[in-house]
Motif scaffolding. Structure first.
Motif, PDB file in Angstrom:
ATOM      1  N   PRO A  20      23.236  35.848  18.522  1.00  0.00           N
ATOM      2  CA  PRO A  20      24.426  35.104  18.093  1.00  0.00           C
ATOM      3  C   PRO A  20      24.989  35.727  16.818  1.00  0.00           C
ATOM      4  CG  PRO A  20      22.464  33.948  17.397  1.00  0.00           C
ATOM      5  CD  PRO A  20      21.996  35.149  18.199  1.00  0.00           C
ATOM      6  N   LEU A  21      26.258  35.497  16.567  1.00  0.00           N
ATOM      7  CA  LEU A  21      26.840  35.903  15.288  1.00  0.00           C
ATOM      8  C   LEU A  21      26.632  34.768  14.301  1.00  0.00           C
ATOM      9  CD1 LEU A  21      30.215  37.609  16.240  1.00  0.00           C
ATOM     10  CD2 LEU A  21      28.196  38.674  15.234  1.00  0.00           C
ATOM     11  N   GLN A  22      26.148  35.107  13.134  1.00  0.00           N
ATOM     12  CA  GLN A  22      25.929  34.115  12.088  1.00  0.00           C
ATOM     13  C   GLN A  22      27.198  33.958  11.259  1.00  0.00           C
ATOM     14  OE1 GLN A  22      23.065  32.425  12.186  1.00  0.00           O
ATOM     15  NE2 GLN A  22      22.464  33.737  13.892  1.00  0.00           N
ATOM     16  N   ALA A  23      27.331  32.841  10.594  1.00  0.00           N
ATOM     17  CA  ALA A  23      28.468  32.612   9.702  1.00  0.00           C
ATOM     18  C   ALA A  23      28.429  33.635   8.569  1.00  0.00           C
ATOM     19  CB  ALA A  23      28.414  31.192   9.142  1.00  0.00           C
ATOM     20  N   GLY A  24      29.600  34.000   8.091  1.00  0.00           N
ATOM     21  CA  GLY A  24      29.694  34.940   6.975  1.00  0.00           C
ATOM     22  C   GLY A  24      30.358  36.239   7.386  1.00  0.00           C
TER      23      GLY A  24
END
Length: 161
Positions: A20-24
């Motif tokens: 998954p892509l993480q926030a930021g």
């Protein structure tokens, strides 16, 4: 992938999305973690009946085994495998017709009909290699999005029972 190909629908096997892509801040390394295989994108002209069989394969278990864009699919997990899809609609709300023809983008691993068992892709009426990897398409797509990037919240494959 759909954006890059100008396709109506994009289909990606769940195993092809590795993280998954993480926030930021999003880095190249983050995107590489999502698509580490370097699969080449392929634009297919596919009959609606074959697209339905692709989605039947994706929902053959109790949970979806694919990621899609440009379409919503509803399925009934209580039905026998092969007859679970109860609704398929394009992003504009138009029902996918078995006798229709649709532009579907996927990767070369799946388009052969061998990768992850997605045999209906091999029945495409036309196959056009796009000369771009899934990773490069993702990078280009993210770069052109307004910042900060907001993840879509829509449910594209939904069990109705």
């Amino acid at each position: 992938q759909r954006w890059k190909a100008g396709a109506q629908v994009a289909v990606m096997n769940a195993g092809g999305v590795r993280a998954p892509l993480q926030a930021g801040t999003i880095t190249w390394g983050d995107l590489y973690q999502v698509h580490p295989f370097g699969n080449m994108l392929v634009l297919l002209e596919l009959r609606g009946s074959d697209l339905r069989q692709v989605m039947e394969h994706a929902v053959r278990r109790d949970a979806a085994d694919a990621h899609i864009s440009g379409m919503t699919v509803e399925f009934d997990a209580t039905r026998p495998a092969g007859s679970r899809v109860v609704s398929m609609r394009l992003a504009d709300g138009t029902a996918v017709r078995d006798d229709g023809t649709y532009r579907v983008v996927t990767n070369d691993f799946l388009s052969s009909g061998v990768g992850d068992g997605y045999a209906p892709f091999a029945r495409a009426l036309r196959e056009t290699p796009l000369g771009v990897t899934d990773l490069d398409a993702l990078i280009e797509y993210v770069q052109q999005l307004p910042q900060p990037v907001r993840a879509p919240q829509d449910v594209r494959i939904r069990a109705v029972r």
